[in-house]
Scaffold this motif. Structure first.
Motif, mmCIF file in Angstrom:
data_model
loop_
_atom_site.group_PDB
_atom_site.id
_atom_site.type_symbol
_atom_site.label_atom_id
_atom_site.label_comp_id
_atom_site.label_asym_id
_atom_site.label_seq_id
_atom_site.Cartn_x
_atom_site.Cartn_y
_atom_site.Cartn_z
ATOM 1 N N ASP A 93 -2.308 -0.698 3.160
ATOM 2 C CA ASP A 93 -1.808 -1.756 4.045
ATOM 3 C C ASP A 93 -1.940 -1.313 5.500
ATOM 4 O OD1 ASP A 93 -0.653 -4.061 5.029
ATOM 5 O OD2 ASP A 93 1.402 -3.463 4.555
ATOM 6 N N ASP B 140 2.733 -5.157 -0.696
ATOM 7 C CA ASP B 140 3.838 -4.379 -1.234
ATOM 8 C C ASP B 140 4.220 -3.361 -0.161
ATOM 9 O OD1 ASP B 140 5.529 -2.518 -2.497
ATOM 10 O OD2 ASP B 140 4.539 -2.797 -4.436
ATOM 11 N N GLU B 141 5.231 -3.689 0.603
ATOM 12 C CA GLU B 141 5.632 -2.822 1.725
ATOM 13 C C GLU B 141 6.135 -1.470 1.245
ATOM 14 O OE1 GLU B 141 6.831 -5.566 5.415
ATOM 15 O OE2 GLU B 141 8.301 -5.617 3.783
ATOM 16 N N ARG B 142 6.818 -1.430 0.109
ATOM 17 C CA ARG B 142 7.344 -0.154 -0.399
ATOM 18 C C ARG B 142 6.220 0.797 -0.795
ATOM 19 N NH1 ARG B 142 11.148 -1.853 -5.018
ATOM 20 N NH2 ARG B 142 9.465 -3.350 -5.214
ATOM 21 N N ALA B 143 5.162 0.249 -1.413
ATOM 22 C CA ALA B 143 4.029 1.078 -1.862
ATOM 23 C C ALA B 143 2.989 1.265 -0.762
ATOM 24 C CB ALA B 143 3.367 0.442 -3.087
ATOM 25 N N GLY B 144 3.070 0.449 0.305
ATOM 26 C CA GLY B 144 2.088 0.549 1.386
ATOM 27 C C GLY B 144 0.719 0.018 0.974
ATOM 28 N N GLN C 6 11.069 -12.830 7.378
ATOM 29 C CA GLN C 6 11.901 -11.822 6.734
ATOM 30 C C GLN C 6 13.268 -11.707 7.409
ATOM 31 O OE1 GLN C 6 8.586 -8.873 6.889
ATOM 32 N NE2 GLN C 6 9.451 -8.218 4.930
ATOM 33 N N GLU D 104 13.255 -7.744 -2.647
ATOM 34 C CA GLU D 104 12.309 -6.650 -2.471
ATOM 35 C C GLU D 104 11.619 -6.225 -3.763
ATOM 36 O OE1 GLU D 104 13.952 -3.521 -0.115
ATOM 37 O OE2 GLU D 104 14.530 -4.903 1.486
ATOM 38 N N SER D 105 11.956 -6.858 -4.892
ATOM 39 C CA SER D 105 11.276 -6.534 -6.145
ATOM 40 C C SER D 105 9.933 -7.258 -6.260
ATOM 41 C CB SER D 105 12.161 -6.904 -7.347
ATOM 42 O OG SER D 105 12.269 -8.315 -7.481
ATOM 43 N N PRO E 45 6.405 -8.906 -4.022
ATOM 44 C CA PRO E 45 5.654 -8.693 -2.781
ATOM 45 C C PRO E 45 5.698 -9.901 -1.847
ATOM 46 C CG PRO E 45 4.157 -9.294 -4.536
ATOM 47 C CD PRO E 45 5.527 -9.159 -5.169
#
Length: 140
Positions: free
Chosen positions: A27, A55-59, A112, A119-120, A122
């Protein structure tokens, strides 16, 4: 208060899961800018809906299109996956490329900030037309 980056007031929508063929990259802007033209040439644009999952958590940033009859994702070197359904807050952008693309990050952040984000799932970009993009933020 800063002016809105969106071209229409946000609206709540509900979407069903969609089976897609996809390719994922980091990302970051250079990776995303390299992936889109490659993907569009590979699958073609005629009659296709184009999406991106972030997916911000996974980048990660995943470009995808719904699987149609006759598609052979594995032969194209593409993975298959699901564009998750559920409830979203939808914002809309209108304008000519490449300027419209430069507004995506600001508009997504605006959406946002307006809701509690699920957050579960994307974030989603739906490329309705060359000059119109919908941004979907998942909500509980």
């Amino acid at each position: 208060m800063a002016p809105s980056a969106l071209t229409a007031p946000p609206a709540r929508i509900e979407r069903a899961d969609v089976a897609v063929m996809e390719r994922t990259t980091a990302d970051d802007l250079p990776s995303i800018q390299a992936l889109w033209p490659w993907f569009e040439r590979l699958v073609g644009l005629r009659g296709r809906k184009m999406y991106a999952r972030v997916d911000e958590r996974a980048g990660t940033y995943t470009v995808c299109t719904p699987v149609r009859e006759g598609d052979r994702p594995a032969e194209l070197g593409l993975a298959t996956g699901v564009l998750p359904g559920g409830r979203y807050l939808r914002g809309q952008l209108s304008g000519e490329p490449p300027g419209i693309y430069a507004r995506i990050g600001t508009a997504m952040a605006e959406l946002q900030a307006a809701v509690a984000v699920d957050e579960s799932r994307p974030l989603v970009e739906f490329y309705r037309r060359r000059d119109r993009i919908e941004l979907w933020v998942p909500v509980p």
